[in-house]
Design a protein around this motif. Structure first.
Motif, PDB file in Angstrom:
ATOM      1  N   ALA A 118       0.789  -1.188  -0.244  1.00 23.30           N
ATOM      2  CA  ALA A 118      -0.013   0.108   0.121  1.00 23.30           C
ATOM      3  C   ALA A 118       0.719   1.394  -0.049  1.00 23.30           C
ATOM      4  CB  ALA A 118      -0.755   0.264   1.279  1.00 23.30           C
ATOM      5  N   THR A 119       0.667   2.017  -0.887  1.00 23.97           N
ATOM      6  CA  THR A 119       1.531   3.354  -0.996  1.00 23.97           C
ATOM      7  C   THR A 119       0.386   4.639  -1.116  1.00 23.97           C
ATOM      8  OG1 THR A 119       1.279   3.313  -3.347  1.00 23.97           O
ATOM      9  CG2 THR A 119       3.418   2.518  -2.039  1.00 23.97           C
ATOM     10  N   GLY A 120       0.833   5.814  -0.589  1.00 24.06           N
ATOM     11  CA  GLY A 120       0.202   6.980  -0.621  1.00 24.06           C
ATOM     12  C   GLY A 120      -0.820   7.191   0.388  1.00 24.06           C
ATOM     13  N   GLY A 121      -0.476   6.479   1.317  1.00 18.21           N
ATOM     14  CA  GLY A 121      -1.278   6.435   2.538  1.00 18.21           C
ATOM     15  C   GLY A 121      -0.584   7.158   3.817  1.00 18.21           C
ATOM     16  N   GLY A 122      -1.560   7.777   4.672  1.00 17.21           N
ATOM     17  CA  GLY A 122      -0.602   8.525   5.834  1.00 17.21           C
ATOM     18  C   GLY A 122      -1.633   8.121   7.091  1.00 17.21           C
ATOM     19  N   MET A 123      -1.055   8.242   8.364  1.00 14.76           N
ATOM     20  CA  MET A 123      -1.914   8.163   9.493  1.00 14.76           C
ATOM     21  C   MET A 123      -1.489   9.472  10.396  1.00 14.76           C
ATOM     22  SD  MET A 123      -1.539   4.001  10.163  1.00 14.76           S
ATOM     23  CE  MET A 123      -2.895   3.744  11.178  1.00 14.76           C
ATOM     24  N   ALA A 124      -2.360   9.731  11.232  1.00 11.46           N
ATOM     25  CA  ALA A 124      -2.107  10.855  12.359  1.00 11.46           C
ATOM     26  C   ALA A 124      -2.722  10.539  13.450  1.00 11.46           C
ATOM     27  CB  ALA A 124      -2.344  12.218  11.697  1.00 11.46           C
ATOM     28  N   ALA A 125      -2.019  10.909  14.570  1.00  8.58           N
ATOM     29  CA  ALA A 125      -2.374  10.880  15.926  1.00  8.58           C
ATOM     30  C   ALA A 125      -3.235  11.931  16.362  1.00  8.58           C
ATOM     31  CB  ALA A 125      -1.189  10.528  16.994  1.00  8.58           C
ATOM     32  N   VAL A 126      -4.625  11.974  16.910  1.00  2.00           N
ATOM     33  CA  VAL A 126      -5.058  12.939  17.231  1.00  2.00           C
ATOM     34  C   VAL A 126      -5.568  12.920  18.673  1.00  2.00           C
ATOM     35  CG1 VAL A 126      -7.356  14.298  16.924  1.00  2.00           C
ATOM     36  CG2 VAL A 126      -6.322  13.104  15.067  1.00  2.00           C
ATOM     37  N   LEU A 127      -4.907  13.924  19.368  1.00  2.00           N
ATOM     38  CA  LEU A 127      -5.018  13.786  21.045  1.00  2.00           C
ATOM     39  C   LEU A 127      -5.867  14.810  21.546  1.00  2.00           C
ATOM     40  CD1 LEU A 127      -1.216  13.397  22.157  1.00  2.00           C
ATOM     41  CD2 LEU A 127      -2.853  11.775  21.520  1.00  2.00           C
ATOM     42  N   GLY A 128      -6.589  14.671  22.198  1.00  2.51           N
ATOM     43  CA  GLY A 128      -7.572  15.510  22.812  1.00  2.51           C
ATOM     44  C   GLY A 128      -9.001  15.415  22.579  1.00  2.51           C
ATOM     45  N   LEU A 129      -9.382  14.854  21.613  1.00  2.00           N
ATOM     46  CA  LEU A 129     -10.568  14.563  20.968  1.00  2.00           C
ATOM     47  C   LEU A 129     -11.162  13.193  21.128  1.00  2.00           C
ATOM     48  CD1 LEU A 129     -10.588  16.622  17.500  1.00  2.00           C
ATOM     49  CD2 LEU A 129     -11.388  17.469  19.799  1.00  2.00           C
ATOM     50  N   GLU A 130     -12.678  12.959  21.409  1.00  2.00           N
ATOM     51  CA  GLU A 130     -13.005  11.576  21.611  1.00  2.00           C
ATOM     52  C   GLU A 130     -13.569  11.146  20.130  1.00  2.00           C
ATOM     53  OE1 GLU A 130     -16.439  12.012  24.093  1.00  2.00           O
ATOM     54  OE2 GLU A 130     -15.251  12.185  25.883  1.00  2.00           O
ATOM     55  N   ALA A 131     -13.532   9.917  19.972  1.00  2.00           N
ATOM     56  CA  ALA A 131     -13.949   9.314  18.674  1.00  2.00           C
ATOM     57  C   ALA A 131     -15.105   9.884  18.142  1.00  2.00           C
ATOM     58  CB  ALA A 131     -13.973   7.784  18.736  1.00  2.00           C
ATOM     59  N   ALA A 132     -16.119  10.130  18.862  1.00  2.00           N
ATOM     60  CA  ALA A 132     -17.465  10.616  18.187  1.00  2.00           C
ATOM     61  C   ALA A 132     -16.996  12.314  17.645  1.00  2.00           C
ATOM     62  CB  ALA A 132     -18.579  11.133  19.332  1.00  2.00           C
ATOM     63  N   GLN A 133     -16.170  12.970  18.304  1.00  2.00           N
ATOM     64  CA  GLN A 133     -15.998  14.158  17.872  1.00  2.00           C
ATOM     65  C   GLN A 133     -15.042  14.097  16.396  1.00  2.00           C
ATOM     66  OE1 GLN A 133     -14.320  15.262  21.866  1.00  2.00           O
ATOM     67  NE2 GLN A 133     -15.225  17.274  21.497  1.00  2.00           N
ATOM     68  N   VAL A 134     -14.367  13.004  16.730  1.00  2.00           N
ATOM     69  CA  VAL A 134     -13.426  13.089  15.628  1.00  2.00           C
ATOM     70  C   VAL A 134     -14.052  12.732  14.137  1.00  2.00           C
ATOM     71  CG1 VAL A 134     -11.674  11.528  14.210  1.00  2.00           C
ATOM     72  CG2 VAL A 134     -11.281  12.426  16.550  1.00  2.00           C
ATOM     73  N   GLU A 135     -15.233  11.667  14.407  1.00  2.00           N
ATOM     74  CA  GLU A 135     -16.056  11.280  13.253  1.00  2.00           C
ATOM     75  C   GLU A 135     -16.888  12.336  12.806  1.00  2.00           C
ATOM     76  OE1 GLU A 135     -17.907   7.711  14.895  1.00  2.00           O
ATOM     77  OE2 GLU A 135     -16.107   6.552  14.274  1.00  2.00           O
ATOM     78  N   ALA A 165      -4.634  14.005   2.299  1.00  2.00           N
ATOM     79  CA  ALA A 165      -5.731  14.513   2.935  1.00  2.00           C
ATOM     80  C   ALA A 165      -5.346  14.435   4.630  1.00  2.00           C
ATOM     81  CB  ALA A 165      -6.711  13.603   2.695  1.00  2.00           C
ATOM     82  N   VAL A 166      -4.646  13.442   4.849  1.00  2.00           N
ATOM     83  CA  VAL A 166      -4.422  13.193   6.392  1.00  2.00           C
ATOM     84  C   VAL A 166      -3.289  14.704   6.785  1.00  2.00           C
ATOM     85  CG1 VAL A 166      -3.097  12.126   8.162  1.00  2.00           C
ATOM     86  CG2 VAL A 166      -4.385  10.785   6.498  1.00  2.00           C
ATOM     87  N   VAL A 167      -2.541  15.043   6.034  1.00  2.00           N
ATOM     88  CA  VAL A 167      -1.809  16.210   6.216  1.00  2.00           C
ATOM     89  C   VAL A 167      -2.588  17.626   6.089  1.00  2.00           C
ATOM     90  CG1 VAL A 167       0.250  17.547   5.356  1.00  2.00           C
ATOM     91  CG2 VAL A 167       0.418  15.233   5.449  1.00  2.00           C
ATOM     92  N   ALA A 168      -3.442  17.681   5.262  1.00  2.49           N
ATOM     93  CA  ALA A 168      -4.300  18.673   4.980  1.00  2.49           C
ATOM     94  C   ALA A 168      -5.330  18.969   5.960  1.00  2.49           C
ATOM     95  CB  ALA A 168      -4.956  18.891   3.689  1.00  2.49           C
ATOM     96  N   ALA A 169      -5.685  17.857   6.785  1.00  8.18           N
ATOM     97  CA  ALA A 169      -6.531  17.922   7.861  1.00  8.18           C
ATOM     98  C   ALA A 169      -6.161  18.584   8.895  1.00  8.18           C
ATOM     99  CB  ALA A 169      -7.332  16.717   7.764  1.00  8.18           C
ATOM    100  N   GLY A 177     -10.311  21.547  18.736  1.00  5.07           N
ATOM    101  CA  GLY A 177      -9.947  21.599  19.944  1.00  5.07           C
ATOM    102  C   GLY A 177      -9.010  20.403  20.436  1.00  5.07           C
ATOM    103  N   ALA A 178      -8.513  19.824  19.282  1.00  4.17           N
ATOM    104  CA  ALA A 178      -7.333  18.640  19.346  1.00  4.17           C
ATOM    105  C   ALA A 178      -6.021  19.600  19.935  1.00  4.17           C
ATOM    106  CB  ALA A 178      -6.844  18.087  18.265  1.00  4.17           C
ATOM    107  N   SER A 179      -5.688  18.851  21.094  1.00  6.78           N
ATOM    108  CA  SER A 179      -4.450  19.502  21.705  1.00  6.78           C
ATOM    109  C   SER A 179      -3.122  19.151  20.842  1.00  6.78           C
ATOM    110  CB  SER A 179      -4.175  18.962  23.004  1.00  6.78           C
ATOM    111  OG  SER A 179      -3.983  17.393  22.757  1.00  6.78           O
ATOM    112  N   HIS A 180      -3.012  18.016  20.285  1.00  6.69           N
ATOM    113  CA  HIS A 180      -1.701  17.780  19.275  1.00  6.69           C
ATOM    114  C   HIS A 180      -2.405  16.876  18.159  1.00  6.69           C
ATOM    115  CE1 HIS A 180      -0.094  18.183  23.187  1.00  6.69           C
ATOM    116  NE2 HIS A 180       1.447  18.373  22.411  1.00  6.69           N
ATOM    117  N   TYR A 181      -1.704  16.956  17.010  1.00  7.40           N
ATOM    118  CA  TYR A 181      -2.035  16.310  15.629  1.00  7.40           C
ATOM    119  C   TYR A 181      -0.736  16.189  15.044  1.00  7.40           C
ATOM    120  CZ  TYR A 181      -4.358  15.178  11.071  1.00  7.40           C
ATOM    121  OH  TYR A 181      -4.692  14.534  10.054  1.00  7.40           O
ATOM    122  N   ARG A 182      -0.173  15.033  15.329  1.00 10.03           N
ATOM    123  CA  ARG A 182       1.117  14.346  14.491  1.00 10.03           C
ATOM    124  C   ARG A 182       0.960  13.257  13.677  1.00 10.03           C
ATOM    125  NH1 ARG A 182       4.720  10.381  16.412  1.00 10.03           N
ATOM    126  NH2 ARG A 182       3.499   9.853  17.955  1.00 10.03           N
TER     127      ARG A 182
END
Length: 768
Positions: A118-135, A165-169, A177-182
């Motif tokens: 798999a190529t072209g993908g990415g992931m990011a850790a979101v801290l400070g938000l609950e799953a429902a808020q992320v969704e 898309a992950v980087v741009a978000a 309200g996320a405290s960190h986005y890595r």
């Protein structure tokens, strides 16, 4: 109790496994042989650039985790639960005896190789938000290329998708309200639908693998519950595209009584990766609700056979589990944990929230599309899709429109465009072109058998209608659709070899439209129709027959299962839940009803044909007033013929305005041809005016308009009254504690328990 945790990708480091390779030379040599390189050299000396490549990382973590476990066992460790994060779930399966060391390694090697492609993908850790808020952020901003992939703690969510898309978000999440986005250093959109090619290839690889029953419970990343032996292969393939429910898994174990000190992390980081997530989960959410978990576990109890003495002879008493009631093939075909579905209730009463809640619990529910405009239906489909795990079950209602076939065509176009794979066809007296067109798309021949991508569950209350749905599409419709280009010749040929429905739901006396049928006569007759049809389609899958209407208690569910139903479908009892799309005022009324608090009223759309609906009558004037209007329609040829004093009474009490004012509104909402006909035909004008009362009474009820409370039209059957009596005195007595999946768990669990008791009594008191 003791739970051992194994960390996944991200825990790798140079020097991991030091001392283990020498301690377990047999396993180390096996790993070198399988992998084709020295696992000791890779783990101890790297280089790091190679160790962080997925195809190398995953086997390395597996080997080090497995050897660490073997050393812990040698030191006397005993596990009560095992849990591995993502790829480390294979270490847990090895530790539980599900696979041997070599088989586990080969699985991980194949998985890592496929995921590395798999190529072209990415992931990011979101801290400070609950799953429902992320969704919610993903949904509100239309981030169709991003998914919530790992729920590590209640407020540490990893999102995954296309890298750009992950980087741009990032700013969207920080503004919310996320405290960190890595952004993480990965190349694939792991645990999202973008990994479907890897999942498909891995599914084929798993076909030849034998999984043994776990000797110790292993918590599945996909379900956050212990693995069942019959579902391990399916869930391990699904794990590639499904979110990792780590937080829910920890909450499950906390609910089982484990404390923070009962968790031990085994892996390269010495307890610094996944064990801290236990503390965060403890602080941010705590254990799962004990009552809900107890009901769920009762529901999942396996079938058992207990010996009992009968006339001096040893016999086996029947034992039932919620997950074994009904048809196993229905559960498999529709991807659900129970032979159970929640039926559609019109105008979105079976709401998107209800469908989402059921889907997340592994249960099938149908969205109530009837009576809604197409944009609202499309919005519901998009929302459901965005909030449920990939592959989770859901369906949409497809209601018949005998007078307006264009509405059926529009809905078929919408469902096909969005690739909705399951529909509940209701109120059909015959198969229509729109249904045939929906059925045609996705038919394929595989290995001598025909498979249908688009499945139809047809609600029927007559054996002759059942026979139509269990026959091929009518030739006259195929001819018409071929001429219009609606289907291709290949599709027509396949349609001639399959029934129109995959399942029938025998609808007995129910809320809303009802023929007031009896399950004890309808189900056996329909089973005979099904058995005859099954013999005519040897190249097609099993056809299922379910039961709906009147099912609100374990006794009712048990009765239809004993009659031979493959599944049950509930309706009215779901209308009185938190997620149901009707007003609190209606739910308050429904919570207080009994089995005798319903009545039959004319159908607003089809009263000219004598069609009836079952509605709530307690505290309401609607049933009497609706019957009065239809009586007047039958007795008179025009509104002007109605006696003046009676006419004024109806205008003032029913409509709260004059007939002329009502008709002015009608003209604004109906098509020009319909209005022209009404102006030419006084009888039709009267029908349209009276239909406005039926439409308004539904609207008032849905909105909770208390000014019109006595006129609320609430479709409901006595099943809800029986349900209210059953749960009286429990936490489910209040609708504010009722959720459709919890009801399903409780109903199926109690049905299984009831059947076990009743059959034990029958075997104990009957003849030998």
């Amino acid at each position: 109790m003791k739970a051992f945790l194994f960390p996944g990708q991200g825990a790798q480091r140079i020097g991991m496994g030091e001392g283990l390779f020498e301690a377990f030379p047999e396993q180390t040599a096996c790993a070198d042989s399988v992998l084709g390189y020295s696992i000791r050299e890779l783990c101890l000396t790297g280089p790091m650039e190679r160790l962080t490549q997925t195809q190398f990382t995953q086997p390395a973590l597996y080997v080090v985790g497995a050897l660490t476990w073997l050393k812990r066992v040698a030191d006397g460790a005993k596990a009560d639960y095992l849990l591995g994060h993502s790829v480390a779930e294979y270490i847990a399966l090895f530790a539980a005896g599900v696979v041997d060391f070599e088989t586990g390694l080969r699985l991980v090697q194949k998985r890592g190789a496929l995921m590395a492609e798999a190529t072209g993908g990415g992931m990011a850790a979101v801290l400070g938000l609950e799953a429902a808020q992320v969704e919610d952020i993903i949904r509100r901003h239309g981030l169709t290329d991003i998914f919530a992939a790992n729920v590590n703690t209640p407020k540490q969510i990893v999102v995954s998708g296309k890298r750009e898309a992950v980087v741009a978000a990032e700013p969207l999440f920080l503004e919310a309200g996320a405290s960190h986005y890595r952004v993480l250093q990965v190349s694939g959109a792991f645990h999202t639908p973008f990994m479907q090619p890897a999942r498909d290839a891995f599914t084929r690889f798993l076909a030849d693998i034998e999984f043994r029953a776990p000797q110790v419970p292993v918590i599945s990343n996909v379900t956050a519950r212990p693995h069942r032996p019959d579902a391990i292969a399916r869930l391990m393939a699904e794990q590639i595209t499904a979110p990792v429910r780590w937080s829910d898994s920890i909450r499950y174990l906390l609910a089982k009584g484990l404390a923070f000190e009962d968790f031990e992390e085994l892996g390269p980081a010495g307890g610094a990766v996944v064990k801290p997530m236990v503390k965060r989960t403890q602080l941010e959410a705590g254990p799962l609700d004990a009552a809900e978990l107890a009901a769920e576990e009762t529901a999942e109890a396996p079938t058992v056979e207990a010996p009992t003495r009968m006339n001096g002879t040893r016999h086996k008493a029947a034992g039932f589990g919620a997950a074994t009631l009904g048809s196993a093939s229905f559960r498999e075909d529709f991807g659900v944990k129970y032979a159970y579905a929640a039926g559609a209730m019109y105008q979105g009463i079976a709401s998107a929230e209800l469908v989402i809640r059921m889907a997340k619990a592994g249960l099938l529910a149908f969205f109530g599309a009837g009576g809604l405009p197409m944009p609202a239906v499309e919005q519901a489909i998009q929302r459901i899709r965005s909030e449920i795990p990939p592959g989770a079950p859901f369906g949409m209602n497809f209601i018949a429109h005998a007078n307006f076939p264009q509405l059926e065509d529009d809905l078929a176009d919408l469902l096909l465009r969005h690739e909705v794979r399951v529909i509940e066809a209701s109120a059909f007296m015959e198969v229509t072109p729109a249904l045939v067109r929906y059925r045609a798309k996705g038919l394929s021949r595989e290995g001598g058998k025909i498979k249908a991508a688009n499945r139809i569950v047809a609600k029927i209350s007559r054996p002759d209608v059942a026979a139509q749905f269990l026959s091929p599409a009518p030739e006259r419709l195929l001819t018409r659709l071929l001429e219009s280009g609606g289907i291709t010749p290949d599709e027509a040929a396949l349609l001639r070899e399959v029934p129109m429905a995959d399942a029938l739901c025998v609808e007995s006396d129910s809320g809303g439209h009802t023929d007031q049928g009896m399950p004890f006569t309808l189900i056996p007759a329909t089973l005979k129709v099904r058995d005859d049809a099954q013999a005519r389609f040897p190249g097609f899958a099993r056809i299922h027959v379910g039961a709906g209407g009147g099912i609100g208690t374990p006794e009712a569910a048990a009765a239809v299962f004993v009659l031979g139903a493959d599944f049950i479908l509930t309706g009215s009892i779901n209308q009185c839940t938190v997620e149901a799309g009707t007003s609190d005022a209606v739910k308050d009324m429904l919570e207080g009803m009994n089995v005798y608090d319903t009545d039959y009223a004319p159908s607003g759309e089809m009263f000219e044909m004598g069609s009836k609906v079952q509605v709530l009558k307690k505290g309401l004037f609607f049933p009497a007033r609706a019957n009065k209007l239809v009586s007047l329609y039958r007795q008179h040829e025009s509104l002007e013929e109605i006696e003046p004093a009676l006419r004024r009474q109806i205008e003032e009490r029913y409509f709260k305005r004059s007939f002329d004012e009502v008709f002015a509104d009608v003209k604004a909402s109906y098509r020009a041809a319909e209005v022209e006909r009404a102006e030419r035909q006084p009888k039709h004008r009267m029908a349209l005016v009276f239909k406005r009362y039926f439409r308004d009474t539904t609207r008032w009820a849905l909105a909770g308009d208390l000014e019109h409370k006595v006129d609320f039209q609430v479709h409901c059957g006595p099943a809800l009254g029986a349900f209210n009596q059953w749960v009286a005195g429990s936490e489910l007595a209040s609708w504010r504690n009722r959720h459709p999946d919890i009801i399903a768990d409780r109903l199926m669990a109690e049905t299984a328990s009831l059947l076990s008791r009743r059959f034990s009594i029958l075997l104990g008191e009957g003849g030998s």
